[in-house]
Design an enzyme around this catalytic site. Sequence first.
Site, PDB file in Angstrom:
ATOM      1  N   GLU A 131      31.852  45.650  22.353  1.00  0.00           N
ATOM      2  CA  GLU A 131      32.565  45.906  23.607  1.00  0.00           C
ATOM      3  C   GLU A 131      33.387  44.702  24.055  1.00  0.00           C
ATOM      4  O   GLU A 131      33.030  43.553  23.786  1.00  0.00           O
ATOM      5  CB  GLU A 131      31.556  46.274  24.703  1.00  0.00           C
ATOM      6  CG  GLU A 131      30.930  47.644  24.448  1.00  0.00           C
ATOM      7  CD  GLU A 131      29.885  48.045  25.472  1.00  0.00           C
ATOM      8  OE1 GLU A 131      29.667  49.252  25.625  1.00  0.00           O
ATOM      9  OE2 GLU A 131      29.284  47.166  26.117  1.00  0.00           O
ATOM     10  N   CYS A 135      37.198  39.384  28.078  1.00  0.00           N
ATOM     11  CA  CYS A 135      35.879  38.908  27.655  1.00  0.00           C
ATOM     12  C   CYS A 135      35.562  39.621  26.338  1.00  0.00           C
ATOM     13  O   CYS A 135      35.552  40.855  26.290  1.00  0.00           O
ATOM     14  CB  CYS A 135      34.852  39.248  28.735  1.00  0.00           C
ATOM     15  SG  CYS A 135      33.168  38.869  28.236  1.00  0.00           S
ATOM     16  N   CYS A 178      22.705  41.072  19.173  1.00  0.00           N
ATOM     17  CA  CYS A 178      22.452  39.629  19.293  1.00  0.00           C
ATOM     18  C   CYS A 178      21.010  39.343  18.917  1.00  0.00           C
ATOM     19  O   CYS A 178      20.114  40.131  19.215  1.00  0.00           O
ATOM     20  CB  CYS A 178      22.727  39.164  20.724  1.00  0.00           C
ATOM     21  SG  CYS A 178      22.603  37.376  20.913  1.00  0.00           S
ATOM     22  N   CYS A 229      17.827  36.958  25.040  1.00  0.00           N
ATOM     23  CA  CYS A 229      17.713  36.472  26.422  1.00  0.00           C
ATOM     24  C   CYS A 229      17.184  37.637  27.260  1.00  0.00           C
ATOM     25  O   CYS A 229      17.689  38.758  27.150  1.00  0.00           O
ATOM     26  CB  CYS A 229      19.060  35.999  26.949  1.00  0.00           C
ATOM     27  SG  CYS A 229      19.782  34.689  25.957  1.00  0.00           S
ATOM     28  N   CYS A 233      19.480  40.024  29.522  1.00  0.00           N
ATOM     29  CA  CYS A 233      20.751  40.510  28.982  1.00  0.00           C
ATOM     30  C   CYS A 233      20.561  41.791  28.176  1.00  0.00           C
ATOM     31  O   CYS A 233      19.703  41.857  27.287  1.00  0.00           O
ATOM     32  CB  CYS A 233      21.339  39.412  28.103  1.00  0.00           C
ATOM     33  SG  CYS A 233      22.714  39.966  27.098  1.00  0.00           S
ATOM     34  N   GLY A 281      26.740  38.934  21.735  1.00  0.00           N
ATOM     35  CA  GLY A 281      26.514  37.993  20.645  1.00  0.00           C
ATOM     36  C   GLY A 281      26.627  36.537  21.047  1.00  0.00           C
ATOM     37  O   GLY A 281      27.124  36.197  22.126  1.00  0.00           O
ATOM     38  N   SER A 295      25.481  28.426  28.969  1.00  0.00           N
ATOM     39  CA  SER A 295      24.678  29.315  29.811  1.00  0.00           C
ATOM     40  C   SER A 295      23.336  28.634  30.045  1.00  0.00           C
ATOM     41  O   SER A 295      22.433  28.745  29.230  1.00  0.00           O
ATOM     42  CB  SER A 295      24.466  30.656  29.099  1.00  0.00           C
ATOM     43  OG  SER A 295      25.695  31.287  28.907  1.00  0.00           O
ATOM     44  N   LEU A 296      23.247  27.915  31.154  1.00  0.00           N
ATOM     45  CA  LEU A 296      22.026  27.143  31.419  1.00  0.00           C
ATOM     46  C   LEU A 296      20.960  28.051  32.050  1.00  0.00           C
ATOM     47  O   LEU A 296      19.862  28.177  31.517  1.00  0.00           O
ATOM     48  CB  LEU A 296      22.377  25.961  32.337  1.00  0.00           C
ATOM     49  CG  LEU A 296      21.259  24.960  32.592  1.00  0.00           C
ATOM     50  CD1 LEU A 296      20.869  24.235  31.329  1.00  0.00           C
ATOM     51  CD2 LEU A 296      21.689  23.936  33.665  1.00  0.00           C
ATOM     52  N   ASN A 346      23.278  40.943  37.496  1.00  0.00           N
ATOM     53  CA  ASN A 346      23.502  42.395  37.429  1.00  0.00           C
ATOM     54  C   ASN A 346      22.292  43.053  36.796  1.00  0.00           C
ATOM     55  O   ASN A 346      22.047  42.842  35.612  1.00  0.00           O
ATOM     56  CB  ASN A 346      24.720  42.684  36.548  1.00  0.00           C
ATOM     57  CG  ASN A 346      25.893  41.896  37.030  1.00  0.00           C
ATOM     58  OD1 ASN A 346      26.382  42.122  38.124  1.00  0.00           O
ATOM     59  ND2 ASN A 346      26.314  40.931  36.226  1.00  0.00           N
ATOM     60  N   CYS A 349      28.651  40.759  33.593  1.00  0.00           N
ATOM     61  CA  CYS A 349      27.975  39.768  32.760  1.00  0.00           C
ATOM     62  C   CYS A 349      26.541  40.211  32.419  1.00  0.00           C
ATOM     63  O   CYS A 349      25.767  40.547  33.312  1.00  0.00           O
ATOM     64  CB  CYS A 349      27.942  38.481  33.558  1.00  0.00           C
ATOM     65  SG  CYS A 349      27.506  37.078  32.596  1.00  0.00           S
TER      66      CYS A 349
HETATM   67  S1  SF4 Z   1      23.117  36.304  26.918  1.00  0.00           S
HETATM   68 FE1  SF4 Z   1      24.412  36.059  25.084  1.00  0.00          FE
HETATM   69  S2  SF4 Z   1      23.089  34.935  23.660  1.00  0.00           S
HETATM   70 FE2  SF4 Z   1      21.720  35.802  25.205  1.00  0.00          FE
HETATM   71  S3  SF4 Z   1      21.063  37.777  24.351  1.00  0.00           S
HETATM   72 FE3  SF4 Z   1      22.884  38.159  25.630  1.00  0.00          FE
HETATM   73  S4  SF4 Z   1      24.576  38.124  24.203  1.00  0.00           S
HETATM   74 FE4  SF4 Z   1      22.853  37.111  23.187  1.00  0.00          FE
END
Ligand code: SF4
Length: 349
Positions: free
Chosen positions: A94, A108, A115, A119, A122, A166, A221-222, A298, A341
Amino acid sequence: MKSTVRNIRHLSLADIEAYIESIGEKKFRAKQVYEWLWLKPVRSFDEMTNISKELRLQLGQQFSLPSLRVDHTQHSQDGTFKLRFKTHDGHFAEGVLIPTVSGRYTACVSSQIGCSLSCRFCATGYMERKRNLDFDEIYDEVALLNQLCEKEYGKKLSNIVYMGMGEPLLNYKNVLKSIERITAEDGLAMSPKRITVSTAGVAKMIRQLGDDKVKFKLALSLHAANDQKRHEIMPINDTNNIKSLIEALNYFYHQTKNEITFEYILFRDLNDSLKDADELIRIYRQVPADLVNLIEYNPIDAARFEKPDEDKVEAFMFYLSKHGVNARLRRSRGKDIDAACGQLANKDN
Ligand code: SF4
Protein backbone atom coordinates in the site's frame (compact mmCIF):
# COMPACT_ATOMS: atom_id res chain seq x y z
CA MET A 1 12.18 -23.58 -12.45
CA LYS A 2 13.38 -19.97 -12.19
CA SER A 3 12.61 -17.85 -15.27
CA THR A 4 15.66 -16.78 -17.28
CA VAL A 5 13.82 -13.79 -18.74
CA ARG A 6 15.33 -10.68 -17.21
CA ASN A 7 13.38 -7.71 -15.99
CA ILE A 8 14.42 -5.00 -18.44
CA ARG A 9 14.21 -2.34 -15.73
CA HIS A 10 17.04 -4.08 -13.89
CA LEU A 11 19.33 -3.14 -16.80
CA SER A 12 21.25 0.13 -16.91
CA LEU A 13 21.12 2.39 -19.95
CA ALA A 14 24.59 1.09 -20.92
CA ASP A 15 23.31 -2.53 -20.70
CA ILE A 16 20.36 -1.71 -22.94
CA GLU A 17 22.63 0.09 -25.41
CA ALA A 18 24.88 -2.96 -25.58
CA TYR A 19 21.89 -5.20 -26.22
CA ILE A 20 20.37 -2.88 -28.84
CA GLU A 21 23.68 -2.70 -30.74
CA SER A 22 24.14 -6.46 -30.48
CA ILE A 23 20.94 -6.98 -32.47
CA GLY A 24 21.95 -4.45 -35.13
CA GLU A 25 19.73 -1.56 -34.03
CA LYS A 26 20.90 2.05 -33.74
CA LYS A 27 22.24 3.00 -30.30
CA PHE A 28 19.82 5.94 -29.81
CA ARG A 29 16.94 3.44 -29.66
CA ALA A 30 18.23 2.38 -26.25
CA LYS A 31 17.67 5.88 -24.88
CA GLN A 32 14.13 5.86 -26.26
CA VAL A 33 13.44 2.51 -24.59
CA TYR A 34 14.97 3.73 -21.33
CA GLU A 35 12.74 6.80 -21.34
CA TRP A 36 9.65 4.65 -21.77
CA LEU A 37 10.78 2.52 -18.85
CA TRP A 38 11.43 5.31 -16.39
CA LEU A 39 9.97 8.63 -17.56
CA LYS A 40 6.50 7.58 -18.63
CA PRO A 41 6.65 4.74 -17.28
CA VAL A 42 4.78 2.22 -19.48
CA ARG A 43 3.36 -1.15 -18.50
CA SER A 44 4.09 -3.07 -21.71
CA PHE A 45 6.45 -2.99 -24.67
CA ASP A 46 3.44 -2.37 -26.94
CA GLU A 47 3.02 1.09 -25.44
CA MET A 48 6.46 2.19 -26.75
CA THR A 49 4.94 3.90 -29.74
CA ASN A 50 8.08 5.46 -31.25
CA ILE A 51 9.80 2.04 -31.42
CA SER A 52 9.31 -0.27 -34.39
CA LYS A 53 6.95 -3.20 -34.02
CA GLU A 54 9.81 -5.66 -34.70
CA LEU A 55 11.99 -4.22 -31.95
CA ARG A 56 9.09 -4.21 -29.49
CA LEU A 57 8.48 -7.86 -30.33
CA GLN A 58 12.13 -8.72 -29.84
CA LEU A 59 12.26 -6.90 -26.50
CA GLY A 60 9.15 -8.76 -25.41
CA GLN A 61 10.74 -12.10 -26.22
CA GLN A 62 14.02 -11.26 -24.51
CA PHE A 63 12.87 -9.37 -21.42
CA SER A 64 10.00 -9.08 -18.97
CA LEU A 65 8.46 -5.79 -17.89
CA PRO A 66 6.74 -6.47 -14.56
CA SER A 67 5.13 -3.45 -12.95
CA LEU A 68 2.81 -2.52 -10.12
CA ARG A 69 -0.82 -1.97 -10.88
CA VAL A 70 -3.33 -0.06 -8.79
CA ASP A 71 -5.74 -2.67 -7.48
CA HIS A 72 -7.88 -0.56 -5.15
CA THR A 73 -8.23 3.16 -4.39
CA GLN A 74 -9.73 4.75 -1.29
CA HIS A 75 -10.33 8.43 -0.68
CA SER A 76 -10.55 9.83 2.83
CA GLN A 77 -12.78 12.71 3.90
CA ASP A 78 -9.61 14.69 4.64
CA GLY A 79 -8.29 14.36 1.05
CA THR A 80 -5.86 11.51 1.74
CA PHE A 81 -5.77 8.71 -0.83
CA LYS A 82 -4.74 5.13 -0.13
CA LEU A 83 -3.74 2.97 -3.08
CA ARG A 84 -3.41 -0.78 -2.88
CA PHE A 85 -0.87 -2.02 -5.41
CA LYS A 86 -0.77 -5.51 -6.86
CA THR A 87 2.60 -6.96 -7.83
CA HIS A 88 3.22 -9.15 -10.90
CA ASP A 89 3.32 -12.22 -8.60
CA GLY A 90 0.03 -11.49 -6.85
CA HIS A 91 1.16 -9.74 -3.65
CA PHE A 92 -0.22 -6.49 -2.27
CA ALA A 93 1.45 -3.39 -0.89
CA GLU A 94 0.00 0.00 0.00
CA GLY A 95 0.93 3.62 -0.60
CA VAL A 96 -0.67 6.82 0.64
CA LEU A 97 -0.96 10.32 -0.83
CA ILE A 98 -1.30 13.00 1.82
CA PRO A 99 -2.17 16.58 0.77
CA THR A 100 -1.73 19.29 3.40
CA VAL A 101 -3.16 22.79 3.72
CA SER A 102 0.36 24.20 3.46
CA GLY A 103 0.53 22.89 -0.12
CA ARG A 104 2.69 19.84 0.48
CA TYR A 105 1.84 16.60 -1.26
CA THR A 106 3.52 13.70 0.45
CA ALA A 107 3.70 10.12 -0.76
CA CYS A 108 4.16 7.45 1.89
CA VAL A 109 5.50 4.27 0.30
CA SER A 110 6.06 0.65 1.32
CA SER A 111 9.41 -1.11 1.07
CA GLN A 112 8.38 -4.71 1.84
CA ILE A 113 5.33 -6.92 1.54
CA GLY A 114 4.46 -7.43 5.19
CA CYS A 115 7.11 -6.92 7.86
CA SER A 116 9.24 -9.12 10.08
CA LEU A 117 9.69 -6.66 12.96
CA SER A 118 6.34 -7.13 14.69
CA CYS A 119 6.03 -3.73 16.35
CA ARG A 120 3.07 -4.26 18.65
CA PHE A 121 1.14 -1.14 17.67
CA CYS A 122 1.40 -1.58 13.90
CA ALA A 123 -1.07 -3.42 11.66
CA THR A 124 1.68 -4.41 9.20
CA GLY A 125 3.61 -5.95 12.08
CA TYR A 126 0.85 -8.54 12.45
CA MET A 127 1.28 -9.63 8.82
CA GLU A 128 3.83 -12.16 7.71
CA ARG A 129 6.72 -10.73 5.72
CA LYS A 130 6.40 -12.19 2.22
CA ARG A 131 9.25 -10.55 0.36
CA ASN A 132 11.14 -7.35 -0.31
CA LEU A 133 9.84 -4.98 -2.93
CA ASP A 134 12.21 -4.54 -5.87
CA PHE A 135 13.57 -1.06 -6.54
CA ASP A 136 11.46 -0.71 -9.67
CA GLU A 137 8.34 -1.65 -7.69
CA ILE A 138 9.07 1.04 -5.10
CA TYR A 139 9.69 3.46 -7.97
CA ASP A 140 6.30 2.50 -9.43
CA GLU A 141 4.58 3.29 -6.12
CA VAL A 142 6.01 6.81 -6.25
CA ALA A 143 5.28 7.24 -9.97
CA LEU A 144 1.67 6.09 -9.55
CA LEU A 145 1.11 8.31 -6.50
CA ASN A 146 2.64 11.19 -8.47
CA GLN A 147 0.24 10.56 -11.36
CA LEU A 148 -2.68 10.56 -8.93
CA CYS A 149 -1.42 13.79 -7.35
CA GLU A 150 -1.21 15.49 -10.74
CA LYS A 151 -4.67 14.27 -11.70
CA GLU A 152 -6.40 15.20 -8.43
CA TYR A 153 -4.51 18.29 -7.35
CA GLY A 154 -2.70 19.47 -10.50
CA LYS A 155 0.62 19.27 -8.63
CA LYS A 156 3.61 16.99 -8.48
CA LEU A 157 4.57 15.26 -5.25
CA SER A 158 6.62 17.51 -3.00
CA ASN A 159 7.84 14.91 -0.49
CA ILE A 160 8.32 11.17 -0.16
CA VAL A 161 8.51 9.23 3.08
CA TYR A 162 9.50 5.58 3.34
CA MET A 163 7.11 4.95 6.21
CA GLY A 164 4.64 2.48 4.71
CA MET A 165 4.70 -1.29 5.05
CA GLY A 166 8.04 -2.86 5.94
CA GLU A 167 11.40 -1.83 7.38
CA PRO A 168 13.33 0.04 4.65
CA LEU A 169 16.76 -0.72 6.09
CA LEU A 170 16.07 -4.47 5.87
CA ASN A 171 15.63 -3.96 2.13
CA TYR A 172 18.63 -1.71 1.92
CA LYS A 173 19.83 -2.16 -1.66
CA ASN A 174 16.41 -1.82 -3.24
CA VAL A 175 15.53 1.23 -1.16
CA LEU A 176 18.75 3.01 -2.10
CA LYS A 177 18.44 2.05 -5.74
CA SER A 178 14.81 3.25 -5.82
CA ILE A 179 15.93 6.62 -4.43
CA GLU A 180 18.70 6.77 -7.02
CA ARG A 181 16.08 6.33 -9.78
CA ILE A 182 13.55 8.71 -8.14
CA THR A 183 16.17 11.45 -7.89
CA ALA A 184 17.77 10.82 -11.32
CA GLU A 185 17.23 13.34 -14.11
CA ASP A 186 16.00 10.49 -16.31
CA GLY A 187 13.74 9.33 -13.47
CA LEU A 188 11.42 11.54 -11.42
CA ALA A 189 14.12 14.19 -10.82
CA MET A 190 13.12 14.76 -7.18
CA SER A 191 15.52 16.29 -4.71
CA PRO A 192 16.87 13.80 -2.13
CA LYS A 193 16.33 16.51 0.47
CA ARG A 194 12.60 15.90 0.03
CA ILE A 195 12.90 12.21 0.80
CA THR A 196 12.86 10.73 4.30
CA VAL A 197 13.63 7.12 5.14
CA SER A 198 12.12 6.04 8.42
CA THR A 199 13.56 3.13 10.37
CA ALA A 200 12.47 1.18 13.43
CA GLY A 201 16.17 1.22 14.32
CA VAL A 202 18.68 -1.10 12.65
CA ALA A 203 21.92 0.34 14.04
CA LYS A 204 24.27 -1.45 11.65
CA MET A 205 22.39 -0.22 8.60
CA ILE A 206 22.13 3.35 9.95
CA ARG A 207 25.95 3.29 10.03
CA GLN A 208 25.94 1.89 6.50
CA LEU A 209 23.84 4.88 5.36
CA GLY A 210 26.57 7.06 6.83
CA ASP A 211 29.29 5.15 5.00
CA ASP A 212 27.29 5.46 1.77
CA LYS A 213 27.04 9.22 2.35
CA VAL A 214 23.38 9.30 1.39
CA LYS A 215 21.72 12.65 0.71
CA PHE A 216 18.22 11.96 2.01
CA LYS A 217 16.88 12.51 5.52
CA LEU A 218 16.57 9.89 8.22
CA ALA A 219 13.82 9.39 10.79
CA LEU A 220 14.06 7.05 13.76
CA SER A 221 10.83 5.57 15.09
CA LEU A 222 11.77 5.85 18.75
CA HIS A 223 8.32 5.66 20.36
CA ALA A 224 9.71 4.96 23.85
CA ALA A 225 12.64 6.61 25.57
CA ASN A 226 13.93 3.75 27.71
CA ASP A 227 14.87 0.20 26.78
CA GLN A 228 12.35 -1.51 28.99
CA LYS A 229 9.36 0.32 27.48
CA ARG A 230 10.75 0.16 23.97
CA HIS A 231 11.23 -3.58 24.30
CA GLU A 232 7.53 -3.89 25.21
CA ILE A 233 6.35 -2.31 21.96
CA MET A 234 9.25 -2.90 19.54
CA PRO A 235 11.00 -6.28 19.79
CA ILE A 236 13.82 -5.00 17.57
CA ASN A 237 15.04 -3.07 20.61
CA ASP A 238 16.38 -6.34 22.07
CA THR A 239 19.14 -6.41 19.46
CA ASN A 240 19.30 -2.67 18.73
CA ASN A 241 19.02 -0.90 22.07
CA ILE A 242 18.75 2.84 22.52
CA LYS A 243 22.45 3.30 23.29
CA SER A 244 23.45 1.55 20.05
CA LEU A 245 20.98 3.70 18.12
CA ILE A 246 22.29 6.92 19.64
CA GLU A 247 25.82 5.93 18.60
CA ALA A 248 24.71 4.95 15.09
CA LEU A 249 22.77 8.20 14.60
CA ASN A 250 25.79 10.25 15.67
CA TYR A 251 27.91 8.33 13.19
CA PHE A 252 25.31 8.90 10.45
CA TYR A 253 25.29 12.63 11.15
CA HIS A 254 29.07 12.83 11.30
CA GLN A 255 29.28 11.23 7.86
CA THR A 256 26.40 13.01 6.09
CA LYS A 257 25.33 16.12 8.07
CA ASN A 258 21.78 15.17 7.05
CA GLU A 259 18.69 15.94 9.10
CA ILE A 260 17.58 13.42 11.71
CA THR A 261 14.05 13.32 13.09
CA PHE A 262 12.64 11.29 15.97
CA GLU A 263 9.16 9.85 15.56
CA TYR A 264 7.31 9.33 18.83
CA ILE A 265 3.79 7.90 18.95
CA LEU A 266 2.03 8.79 22.17
CA PHE A 267 0.30 5.85 23.87
CA ARG A 268 -1.98 6.32 26.87
CA ASP A 269 -0.30 5.37 30.20
CA LEU A 270 2.71 3.89 28.44
CA ASN A 271 4.94 6.73 27.25
CA ASP A 272 2.90 9.90 27.76
CA SER A 273 4.03 11.12 31.22
CA LEU A 274 6.37 14.02 31.93
CA LYS A 275 8.92 11.47 33.19
CA ASP A 276 8.80 9.94 29.70
CA ALA A 277 9.22 13.42 28.23
CA ASP A 278 12.31 13.90 30.43
CA GLU A 279 13.83 10.66 29.12
CA LEU A 280 13.06 11.71 25.57
CA ILE A 281 14.76 15.07 26.14
CA ARG A 282 17.85 13.26 27.42
CA ILE A 283 18.06 11.20 24.21
CA TYR A 284 17.36 14.24 22.01
CA ARG A 285 20.32 16.03 23.55
CA GLN A 286 22.66 13.16 22.74
CA VAL A 287 21.83 13.14 19.03
CA PRO A 288 22.08 15.97 16.47
CA ALA A 289 18.34 15.62 15.78
CA ASP A 290 16.46 18.70 14.71
CA LEU A 291 12.89 17.60 15.27
CA VAL A 292 10.65 15.35 17.34
CA ASN A 293 7.45 14.43 15.56
CA LEU A 294 4.82 13.52 18.12
CA ILE A 295 2.26 11.30 16.44
CA GLU A 296 -1.33 10.72 17.36
CA TYR A 297 -1.88 6.97 17.80
CA ASN A 298 -4.35 5.28 15.45
CA PRO A 299 -6.02 2.27 17.03
CA ILE A 300 -5.88 -1.00 15.13
CA ASP A 301 -8.02 -4.11 15.67
CA ALA A 302 -5.14 -6.37 16.69
CA ALA A 303 -3.65 -4.24 19.49
CA ARG A 304 -4.79 -2.98 22.88
CA PHE A 305 -3.18 0.49 22.86
CA GLU A 306 -5.11 3.74 23.19
CA LYS A 307 -4.32 7.35 22.51
CA PRO A 308 -3.86 9.76 25.43
CA ASP A 309 -6.32 12.51 26.35
CA GLU A 310 -5.81 15.80 24.57
CA ASP A 311 -4.62 17.66 27.72
CA LYS A 312 -1.92 15.03 28.28
CA VAL A 313 -0.72 15.44 24.70
CA GLU A 314 -0.60 19.20 25.10
CA ALA A 315 1.27 18.95 28.41
CA PHE A 316 3.82 16.61 26.82
CA MET A 317 4.28 18.98 23.87
CA PHE A 318 4.57 22.02 26.12
CA TYR A 319 7.14 20.30 28.34
CA LEU A 320 9.33 19.40 25.35
CA SER A 321 9.15 22.92 23.93
CA LYS A 322 9.93 24.46 27.33
CA HIS A 323 13.12 22.39 27.41
CA GLY A 324 14.29 23.50 23.98
CA VAL A 325 13.11 20.52 21.96
CA ASN A 326 11.83 21.36 18.49
CA ALA A 327 8.63 19.28 18.70
CA ARG A 328 5.70 19.13 16.33
CA LEU A 329 2.40 17.33 16.75
CA ARG A 330 1.44 15.33 13.69
CA ARG A 331 -2.27 14.78 13.49
CA SER A 332 -3.30 11.59 11.78
CA ARG A 333 -4.55 11.66 8.24
CA GLY A 334 -6.73 9.16 6.43
CA LYS A 335 -7.91 7.41 9.61
CA ASP A 336 -11.34 6.61 8.12
CA ILE A 337 -9.70 4.52 5.37
CA ASP A 338 -7.00 2.92 7.57
CA ALA A 339 -4.32 4.95 5.79
CA ALA A 340 -2.87 6.56 8.89
CA CYS A 341 0.48 5.78 10.43
CA GLY A 342 0.64 2.14 11.54
CA GLN A 343 -2.66 1.15 9.94
CA LEU A 344 -1.52 -0.30 6.59
CA ALA A 345 -2.55 -3.94 6.33
CA ASN A 346 -4.16 -4.46 2.90
CA LYS A 347 -7.68 -4.12 4.25
CA ASP A 348 -10.51 -3.16 1.88
CA ASN A 349 -12.70 -1.42 4.47
S1 SF4 B 1 6.18 0.01 12.42
FE1 SF4 B 1 7.37 -0.37 10.54
S2 SF4 B 1 9.00 -1.75 11.23
FE2 SF4 B 1 7.41 -1.85 12.80
S3 SF4 B 1 6.10 -3.58 12.20
FE3 SF4 B 1 5.21 -1.71 11.30
S4 SF4 B 1 6.04 -1.64 9.25
FE4 SF4 B 1 7.35 -3.03 10.42
